[in-house]
Every structure is written in structure tokens, then in C-alpha cells.
Design a protein around this motif. Structure first.
Motif, PDB file in Angstrom:
ATOM      1  N   UNK A 134      45.446  36.573  38.858  1.00 47.53           N
ATOM      2  CA  UNK A 134      45.357  35.740  37.646  1.00 47.53           C
ATOM      3  C   UNK A 134      43.982  35.856  36.997  1.00 47.53           C
ATOM      4  N   UNK A 135      43.969  36.065  35.693  1.00 48.89           N
ATOM      5  CA  UNK A 135      42.736  36.155  34.923  1.00 48.89           C
ATOM      6  C   UNK A 135      42.280  34.788  34.423  1.00 48.89           C
ATOM      7  N   UNK A 136      43.198  33.819  34.356  1.00 45.67           N
ATOM      8  CA  UNK A 136      42.854  32.488  33.898  1.00 45.67           C
ATOM      9  C   UNK A 136      43.855  31.974  32.893  1.00 45.67           C
ATOM     10  N   UNK A 137      43.706  30.690  32.564  1.00 51.25           N
ATOM     11  CA  UNK A 137      44.545  30.041  31.559  1.00 51.25           C
ATOM     12  C   UNK A 137      43.872  30.135  30.205  1.00 51.25           C
ATOM     13  N   UNK A 138      44.610  30.551  29.200  1.00 59.27           N
ATOM     14  CA  UNK A 138      44.018  30.793  27.878  1.00 59.27           C
ATOM     15  C   UNK A 138      43.528  29.525  27.204  1.00 59.27           C
ATOM     16  N   UNK A 139      43.934  28.353  27.697  1.00 52.48           N
ATOM     17  CA  UNK A 139      43.504  27.094  27.084  1.00 52.48           C
ATOM     18  C   UNK A 139      42.005  26.864  27.241  1.00 52.48           C
ATOM     19  N   UNK A 140      41.389  27.511  28.250  1.00 54.18           N
ATOM     20  CA  UNK A 140      39.981  27.257  28.557  1.00 54.18           C
ATOM     21  C   UNK A 140      39.108  28.435  28.164  1.00 54.18           C
ATOM     22  N   UNK A 141      37.810  28.163  27.983  1.00 48.64           N
ATOM     23  CA  UNK A 141      36.866  29.259  27.781  1.00 48.64           C
ATOM     24  C   UNK A 141      36.672  29.980  29.111  1.00 48.64           C
ATOM     25  N   UNK A 142      35.911  31.067  29.106  1.00 51.93           N
ATOM     26  CA  UNK A 142      35.840  31.913  30.297  1.00 51.93           C
ATOM     27  C   UNK A 142      35.249  31.195  31.520  1.00 51.93           C
ATOM     28  N   UNK A 143      34.158  30.417  31.374  1.00 51.89           N
ATOM     29  CA  UNK A 143      33.688  29.675  32.551  1.00 51.89           C
ATOM     30  C   UNK A 143      34.737  28.682  33.059  1.00 51.89           C
ATOM     31  N   UNK A 144      35.456  28.035  32.136  1.00 50.19           N
ATOM     32  CA  UNK A 144      36.489  27.095  32.525  1.00 50.19           C
ATOM     33  C   UNK A 144      37.642  27.771  33.241  1.00 50.19           C
ATOM     34  N   UNK A 145      38.001  28.967  32.792  1.00 52.46           N
ATOM     35  CA  UNK A 145      39.070  29.713  33.465  1.00 52.46           C
ATOM     36  C   UNK A 145      38.711  29.986  34.919  1.00 52.46           C
ATOM     37  N   UNK A 146      37.496  30.485  35.122  1.00 55.93           N
ATOM     38  CA  UNK A 146      37.060  30.804  36.479  1.00 55.93           C
ATOM     39  C   UNK A 146      36.981  29.546  37.338  1.00 55.93           C
ATOM     40  N   UNK A 147      36.467  28.456  36.751  1.00 54.51           N
ATOM     41  CA  UNK A 147      36.320  27.207  37.496  1.00 54.51           C
ATOM     42  C   UNK A 147      37.674  26.641  37.916  1.00 54.51           C
ATOM     43  N   UNK A 148      38.624  26.629  36.992  1.00 57.50           N
ATOM     44  CA  UNK A 148      39.940  26.070  37.310  1.00 57.50           C
ATOM     45  C   UNK A 148      40.624  26.861  38.416  1.00 57.50           C
ATOM     46  N   UNK A 149      40.545  28.193  38.354  1.00 57.13           N
ATOM     47  CA  UNK A 149      41.165  29.008  39.402  1.00 57.13           C
ATOM     48  C   UNK A 149      40.477  28.789  40.747  1.00 57.13           C
ATOM     49  N   UNK A 150      39.155  28.599  40.718  1.00 51.87           N
ATOM     50  CA  UNK A 150      38.427  28.365  41.961  1.00 51.87           C
ATOM     51  C   UNK A 150      38.853  27.048  42.601  1.00 51.87           C
ATOM     52  N   UNK A 151      39.059  26.012  41.789  1.00 54.97           N
ATOM     53  CA  UNK A 151      39.503  24.723  42.326  1.00 54.97           C
ATOM     54  C   UNK A 151      40.911  24.844  42.883  1.00 54.97           C
ATOM     55  N   UNK A 152      41.770  25.575  42.199  1.00 56.13           N
ATOM     56  CA  UNK A 152      43.134  25.770  42.717  1.00 56.13           C
ATOM     57  C   UNK A 152      43.080  26.374  44.121  1.00 56.13           C
ATOM     58  N   UNK A 153      42.266  27.383  44.292  1.00 59.77           N
ATOM     59  CA  UNK A 153      42.184  28.040  45.596  1.00 59.77           C
ATOM     60  C   UNK A 153      41.547  27.132  46.637  1.00 59.77           C
ATOM     61  N   UNK A 154      40.484  26.414  46.244  1.00 61.42           N
ATOM     62  CA  UNK A 154      39.778  25.561  47.198  1.00 61.42           C
ATOM     63  C   UNK A 154      40.624  24.372  47.633  1.00 61.42           C
ATOM     64  N   UNK A 155      41.363  23.803  46.697  1.00 62.18           N
ATOM     65  CA  UNK A 155      42.146  22.592  46.986  1.00 62.18           C
ATOM     66  C   UNK A 155      43.585  22.902  47.371  1.00 62.18           C
ATOM     67  N   UNK A 156      43.991  24.166  47.261  1.00 64.28           N
ATOM     68  CA  UNK A 156      45.389  24.506  47.546  1.00 64.28           C
ATOM     69  C   UNK A 156      46.346  23.841  46.584  1.00 64.28           C
ATOM     70  N   UNK A 157      45.925  23.715  45.329  1.00 66.58           N
ATOM     71  CA  UNK A 157      46.707  23.024  44.305  1.00 66.58           C
ATOM     72  C   UNK A 157      47.285  24.045  43.320  1.00 66.58           C
ATOM     73  N   UNK A 158      48.608  24.172  43.300  1.00 63.81           N
ATOM     74  CA  UNK A 158      49.235  25.183  42.452  1.00 63.81           C
ATOM     75  C   UNK A 158      50.219  24.594  41.446  1.00 63.81           C
ATOM     76  N   UNK A 159      50.312  23.266  41.366  1.00 71.27           N
ATOM     77  CA  UNK A 159      51.157  22.653  40.341  1.00 71.27           C
ATOM     78  C   UNK A 159      50.597  22.983  38.966  1.00 71.27           C
ATOM     79  N   UNK A 160      51.456  23.387  38.064  1.00 70.08           N
ATOM     80  CA  UNK A 160      51.009  23.953  36.788  1.00 70.08           C
ATOM     81  C   UNK A 160      50.167  22.992  35.969  1.00 70.08           C
ATOM     82  N   UNK A 161      50.561  21.735  35.857  1.00 71.49           N
ATOM     83  CA  UNK A 161      49.850  20.816  34.985  1.00 71.49           C
ATOM     84  C   UNK A 161      48.865  19.917  35.693  1.00 71.49           C
TER      85      UNK A 161
END
Length: 313
Positions: free
Chosen positions: A217-244
Motif C-alpha cells: 500500500x502506498x497510502x490513502x489519497x485523502x491525506x498528504x504524503x506524511x499523513x499517508x505514511x503515518x496512518x499506515x504505520x499506525x495500522x501496522x503498529x496497532x494491528x488495526x485494518x478496519x477501513x474507517x
């Protein structure tokens, strides 16, 4: 000569934080060939293409052309065209569709409202309604923009289509040629790089279950590039994959250092430190590049869950 995607893959360039930025995607079916700037160099009226570009500027809306996988004959008749619009910001994600024989009707849209998540003008101008079919997989195949998109994207689109995956379209440009094949999955707006058929099938299945696939995954288009990377990092760290479940609620700083706050719908928050680095050694950023570049990369330095007291301070 090595292709830009081959070099990027061999150097293991990270894909996180590289998605195109758009809160809303407006997609218009246009058969036939596409040029480098498809809105003004295809069989779409160039005057309409320029008008759509101008209307979308600064609104958060990104306009792209789509076509069915396969041969791209354009017989020139005024065919019925498919139109989609998708808003990708969590908490107000939607995908609407319409058909039209007159693409000039798209100029009746309120682009600022669409970018902000208000779809009413899509219904008024085009008779659009909520899309009830399968989620969309948009595969970048514009070889005139970069040959990797055609050489790698078109076989992927064909494979997905021939294996019975519905909702597959070729699209003009998603950015990041060197990550080809690149795919955008709607309505949630997550982009994928170096995509393989099994990953996209799983991502589409995930949409139907309301979850995000983070592989490639490259990121969600709703966020700027730092936000994309941050959100994906939290998903991996927290094991959270629910879309919203996650939203980027605050980004502070500027290149090359940001502090990004990511919020969960359950009230949890994380502070993510993101640093901009340079991808080394120098490499071609696209197949047409005559000068080697060091494309920016988003490196997540730290992920820290915040206490309630830290949020209040």
C-alpha cells in the motif's frame, strides 16, 4: 535500458507515503488512445479537458479518464459513457455513479463541494446515484506518460479482467511510474504499488468487508504524503485494518520533519514522527527522465500512543 520500475524495485525503494493526493476522484470514461496529458491529449474535446482541469484546481478533486481493459478502439460515435465520483475521507466515504452521452455536463458539477464531500451536484448535473456494484480497481496503463505503466499495467488489468474480477478499469495517471503497476482502489482511496493480481483481489475483497490491505500500500489519497505514511504505520503498529477506523487529524512541521497525529474512532491517538529522506543512489524517476534523481521518501521515525493528558496539553 533498465525501466524505471525495474530499478526502483531492485533498489527496494519504499512505497509508503507515495500515493497521489485527492480527497475526491472524478472519473470519466474515454475510449481510444491517451496522450501524455490525457485530459487534453485524447479523443476527449481538449477544450473540455482544459475546463475540467481549471474547475478542479485547488478543490481537492482529481479528474482522470478511464477505459475498459483490452483493445481501445474509438469509433467516434457519441457513446454512453460511465462516470464515477468517489470521496475518500474517513467518516464520509462514498462512491456514486452515472452515465452520460454528453461529457460537457460534468462542467455543471460543484467541484469545491465535491472536494469537501458533498455529492449533491453529481445527482443534479448527471443524475448520479450511490454505486451499488463492486468496488473499483483502477490500473494505470498510460504508456504515453511512462512506458512502465503500459508494459506492466496493461497485463495486470487484463489478468484481473479475464479472471472474473469486476470493477476493473484502466486509468490515465496515478503518479509514481516507478512503482508500476500502480492501482487505486475505490471507494476508500488506497493506492498500491508494484501490484500483483492476488494483492488487488484481496484489496477488493477487503473493501467488501470494510478493511484495508496494507501489503504494497502506498497510502490513502485523502491525506498528504506524511499523513499517508503515518496512518499506515499506525495500522501496522496497532494491528488495526478496519477501513474507517483511522484519520489524520493534525500535521505539524514542514519538510523534512513532521509530527502527525492519527486518531482512532474509539478515542485513541498516536503521535507519528515522519522524516523526509532522499532515495539513494540516484535513479531514473521515470522512463523518460534524462537526469537521474533522488526522489523523496517518507520515513517513519517513531510511533507513540498518546495519553489523554498529552492530548489536552
Amino acid at each position: 535500458m533498465s525501466r524505471c520500475a525495474t530499478v526502483s524495485r531492485s533498489l527496494d525503494e519504499p512505497v509508503s507515503g507515495t500515493a497521489a493526493t485527492a480527497t475526491t476522484w472524478l472519473l470519466l470514461e474515454q475510449p481510444g488512445p491517451w496522450g501524455v496529458k490525457a485530459l487534453t491529449s485524447s479523443h476527449l474535446d481538449a477544450a473540455l479537458g482544459r475546463a475540467l482541469e481549471a474547475a478542479a484546481e485547488g478543490t481537492g478533486v482529481r479528474v482522470a479518464l478511464i477505459r475498459r481493459p483490452g483493445r481501445h478502439a474509438d469509433c467516434g460515435t457519441q457513446a454512453l459513457r460511465q462516470v464515477y465520483v468517489a470521496h475518500t475521507v474517513p467518516g464520509n466515504v462514498w462512491l456514486h455513479s452515472a452515465t452520460t452521452r454528453d461529457p460537457y455536463r460534468l462542467l455543471g458539477l460543484d467541484f469545491a463541494a465535491l472536494g469537501a464531500g458533498d455529492h449533491r451536484s453529481f445527482g443534479t448535473a448527471l443524475g448520479g446515484r450511490p454505486h451499488t456494484g463492486d468496488p473499483l480497481a483502477l490500473v494505470c496503463t498510460n504508456g504515453r506518460r511512462d512506458r512502465c505503466c503500459a508494459l506492466l499495467g496493461r497485463p495486470l488489468a487484463a489478468e484481473l479482467g479475464s479472471s472474473g474480477v469486476r470493477g476493473v478499469w484502466e486509468v490515465t495517471h496515478l503518479g509514481g511510474h516507478r512503482f508500476s503497476p500502480t492501482v487505486l482502489v475505490l471507494p476508500y482511496g488506497y493506492a498500491y504499488g508494484r501490484a500483483e493480481a492476488h494483492t488487488i483481489k484481496e484489496a477488493l475483497h477487503g473493501v467488501q468487508e470494510g478493511r484495508v490491505v496494507v501489503e504494497g500500500c502506498r497510502g490513502c489519497s485523502a491525506w498528504d504524503r506524511p499523513g499517508q505514511a503515518a496512518e499506515l504505520a499506525v495500522r501496522s503498529a496497532a494491528g488495526e485494518y478496519a477501513a474507517g477506523a483511522l484519520s489524520v487529524v493534525r500535521t505539524e512541521g514542514r519538510a523534512p520533519h513532521w509530527e502527525v497525529v492519527v486518531a482512532h474512532t474509539d478515542g485513541r491517538h498516536w503521535l507519528v514522527t515522519v522524516a523526509q529522506g532522499a532515495s539513494l543512489p540516484p535513479r531514473p524517476e521515470s522512463c523518460g527522465a534524462t537526469v537521474l534523481g533522488t526522489p523523496a521518501r517518507m520515513d517513519v521515525v517513531a510511533v507513540r500512543e498518546l495519553r489523554t493528558t498529552a492530548l489536552a496539553s
